[in-house]
Design a protein around this motif. Structure first.
Motif, PDB file in Angstrom:
ATOM      1  N   GLU A  57      38.045 -47.227-110.458  1.00 12.29           N
ATOM      2  CA  GLU A  57      37.144 -46.700-111.486  1.00 12.29           C
ATOM      3  C   GLU A  57      37.831 -46.598-112.848  1.00 12.29           C
ATOM      4  OE1 GLU A  57      34.493 -42.678-112.447  1.00 12.29           O
ATOM      5  OE2 GLU A  57      35.311 -42.997-110.440  1.00 12.29           O
ATOM      6  N   ASP A  61      36.989 -48.539-116.325  1.00 14.85           N
ATOM      7  CA  ASP A  61      36.729 -47.793-117.560  1.00 14.85           C
ATOM      8  C   ASP A  61      37.614 -48.290-118.697  1.00 14.85           C
ATOM      9  OD1 ASP A  61      34.805 -46.305-116.367  1.00 14.85           O
ATOM     10  OD2 ASP A  61      35.955 -44.444-116.255  1.00 14.85           O
ATOM     11  N   TYR A 127      28.612 -56.090-116.502  1.00 19.04           N
ATOM     12  CA  TYR A 127      28.202 -54.710-116.763  1.00 19.04           C
ATOM     13  C   TYR A 127      26.742 -54.639-117.192  1.00 19.04           C
ATOM     14  CZ  TYR A 127      28.514 -49.880-118.384  1.00 19.04           C
ATOM     15  OH  TYR A 127      28.316 -48.528-118.553  1.00 19.04           O
ATOM     16  N   GLY A 130      24.003 -54.532-114.617  1.00 18.07           N
ATOM     17  CA  GLY A 130      23.724 -53.250-113.981  1.00 18.07           C
ATOM     18  C   GLY A 130      22.697 -52.411-114.718  1.00 18.07           C
ATOM     19  N   TRP A 131      22.406 -52.787-115.979  1.00 16.36           N
ATOM     20  CA  TRP A 131      21.424 -52.053-116.769  1.00 16.36           C
ATOM     21  C   TRP A 131      20.036 -52.696-116.722  1.00 16.36           C
ATOM     22  CZ3 TRP A 131      22.392 -47.493-119.325  1.00 16.36           C
ATOM     23  CH2 TRP A 131      23.741 -47.125-119.461  1.00 16.36           C
ATOM     24  N   HIS A 134      16.928 -51.112-115.261  1.00 20.90           N
ATOM     25  CA  HIS A 134      16.439 -49.890-115.905  1.00 20.90           C
ATOM     26  C   HIS A 134      15.821 -50.161-117.280  1.00 20.90           C
ATOM     27  CE1 HIS A 134      18.443 -47.653-112.754  1.00 20.90           C
ATOM     28  NE2 HIS A 134      19.607 -48.168-113.083  1.00 20.90           N
ATOM     29  N   GLN A 286      18.093 -42.194-117.452  1.00 23.66           N
ATOM     30  CA  GLN A 286      19.018 -43.187-116.915  1.00 23.66           C
ATOM     31  C   GLN A 286      20.201 -43.390-117.856  1.00 23.66           C
ATOM     32  OE1 GLN A 286      19.017 -44.607-114.021  1.00 23.66           O
ATOM     33  NE2 GLN A 286      17.012 -43.971-113.268  1.00 23.66           N
ATOM     34  N   LEU A 287      19.933 -43.381-119.146  1.00 25.59           N
ATOM     35  CA  LEU A 287      20.991 -43.551-120.135  1.00 25.59           C
ATOM     36  C   LEU A 287      21.977 -42.387-120.063  1.00 25.59           C
ATOM     37  CD1 LEU A 287      21.649 -45.654-122.310  1.00 25.59           C
ATOM     38  CD2 LEU A 287      20.449 -44.225-123.962  1.00 25.59           C
ATOM     39  N   GLU A 289      22.547 -40.463-117.481  1.00 29.25           N
ATOM     40  CA  GLU A 289      23.241 -40.526-116.197  1.00 29.25           C
ATOM     41  C   GLU A 289      24.410 -41.509-116.231  1.00 29.25           C
ATOM     42  OE1 GLU A 289      24.165 -39.580-112.318  1.00 29.25           O
ATOM     43  OE2 GLU A 289      22.771 -38.583-113.695  1.00 29.25           O
ATOM     44  N   ARG A 290      24.233 -42.640-116.902  1.00 25.35           N
ATOM     45  CA  ARG A 290      25.288 -43.653-116.941  1.00 25.35           C
ATOM     46  C   ARG A 290      26.378 -43.325-117.951  1.00 25.35           C
ATOM     47  NH1 ARG A 290      23.390 -48.628-114.760  1.00 25.35           N
ATOM     48  NH2 ARG A 290      25.467 -49.461-115.204  1.00 25.35           N
ATOM     49  N   ILE A 291      26.003 -42.772-119.095  1.00 27.94           N
ATOM     50  CA  ILE A 291      26.965 -42.524-120.169  1.00 27.94           C
ATOM     51  C   ILE A 291      27.791 -41.263-119.926  1.00 27.94           C
ATOM     52  CG2 ILE A 291      27.214 -42.097-122.660  1.00 27.94           C
ATOM     53  CD1 ILE A 291      26.443 -44.951-121.954  1.00 27.94           C
ATOM     54  N   ASP A 293      29.464 -40.256-117.559  1.00 25.76           N
ATOM     55  CA  ASP A 293      30.727 -40.466-116.854  1.00 25.76           C
ATOM     56  C   ASP A 293      31.870 -40.846-117.787  1.00 25.76           C
ATOM     57  OD1 ASP A 293      29.514 -39.936-114.419  1.00 25.76           O
ATOM     58  OD2 ASP A 293      28.970 -42.028-114.073  1.00 25.76           O
TER      59      ASP A 293
END
Length: 339
Positions: A57, A61, A127, A130-131, A134, A286-287, A289-291, A293
């Protein structure tokens, strides 16, 4: 910088080290053969996706931060280190060396870090896929409004026409502040939190949107705090600025002000530019939730709150992002000005 150019600029011993780590067999004394074998291996599309999936991970990143760094040529190790979440920074050197051994990252003569162009493009495509599930497409609107510019002038005209007394802490009294807030397009109440920590000059007593407008005006030298709040002669020049120049200054100021509590902010803004291009819109939840992290907590603000209130909402205020409601869901998209 393309991969072949990067490899040719590397010392032979560095290339041989990568060849051995990856497990490629070739003539280690021939730089041409070593370079060709590495290029063929690293740019095999199926292998790139497989290698990406095998990364940890923090490794992913780190590569994403390089992929969406505003600096497309090279990134300093210090800058890259600060982009990571605090909890991941102790692992920075180990992760960096691992990515270098695997052929993802290289160093130039100034010890800056390079992610070759082709690998950057592969990472972006992997990457972005994966979007896609959504995202929806939103046609651009012909008519655009820029409420924050109107609000800026409303605030400054009010201050210019009134002699507004300030408290001992040089903040606006609640009665005058309420009168100003009623003039603005974004209706805000006075903050009531017992503990309210700082994204601005008087953030503990000013609401979010007004605080940004106030801090921007003060930073530009248009406001002066004393016994009273006054406009300065610099505001005469400020009023003559083109709307696009004001919006550009607002964005730069916001990044500079909020980057201290949110070091990942330049990366996130660049990420938004790439994933929300060409009219793509993503549901706000969704935005977030993903950002989230990518973001550290800041005092009592947790990452989801920071992403929503300190990043998405603020970027909508300054017309970098826009939002719309479809079937009861809020969608975020890149403002047409930046598409």
């Amino acid at each position: 910088m393309k991969l072949m150019q990067v490899l040719l600029s590397q010392p032979q011993k560095e290339l041989v080290k990568r060849i051995k780590n990856i497990g490629i067999t070739c003539n280690l004394h021939s730089k041409q053969q070593v370079t060709e074998e590495l290029t063929n291996f690293l740019l095999d599309s199926e292998r790139v996706e497989e290698n990406w999936g095998a990364l940890g991970e923090i490794e992913r990143d780190l590569l994403l931060h390089m992929c969406y760094s505003p600096s497309i040529m090279a990134v300093s190790p210090y800058e890259l280190h600060t982009y990571l979440k605090r909890e991941d920074r102790d692992s920075f050197q180990i992760v960096l060396e691992s990515l270098m051994d695997k052929g993802w990252i290289y160093q130039d003569d100034a010890n800056s870090l390079i992610l070759p162009q082709e690998l950057r493009e592969y990472i972006h495509q992997i990457y972005i896929n994966g979007w896609i599930e959504h995202s929806i497409y939103i046609p651009l609107k012909d008519e655009l409004s820029y409420d924050i510019i109107q609000d800026l002038f409303e605030m400054m005209d009010f201050i210019d026409s009134k002699k507004i007394p300030l408290t001992k802490n040089q903040t606006i009294y609640k009665k005058d502040l309420t009168n100003i807030l009623q003039l603005l397009s974004k209706k805000e109440e006075l903050p009531t939190e017992q503990w309210r920590f700082g994204y601005g000059r008087h953030y503990n007593v000013y609401p979010d949107y007004f605080s940004l407008l106030y801090d921007f005006s003060y930073d530009q030298g248009w406001l002066e705090e004393g016994e009273s709040l006054l406009t300065t002669k610099n505001w005469e020049t400020g009023q003559e600025l083109h709307m696009n120049e004001l919006l550009d200054r607002l964005l730069r100021f916001y990044i500079r002000l909020y980057r201290r509590p949110i070091p990942q902010l330049p990366f996130i803004i660049e990420l938004f530019k790439r994933i929300l291009s060409r009219g793509d819109a993503i549901e706000k939840c969704q935005l977030i939730e993903r950002i989230k992290d990518f973001v550290d907590p800041y005092y009592y603000d947790k990452p989801p709150v920071i992403v929503e209130k300190r990043i998405i909402n603020m970027l909508c205020y300054i017309h970098f992002l826009s939002s719309t409601e479809i079937d009861g869901c809020e969608y975020i998209f890149l403002h047409p000005r930046y598409q």
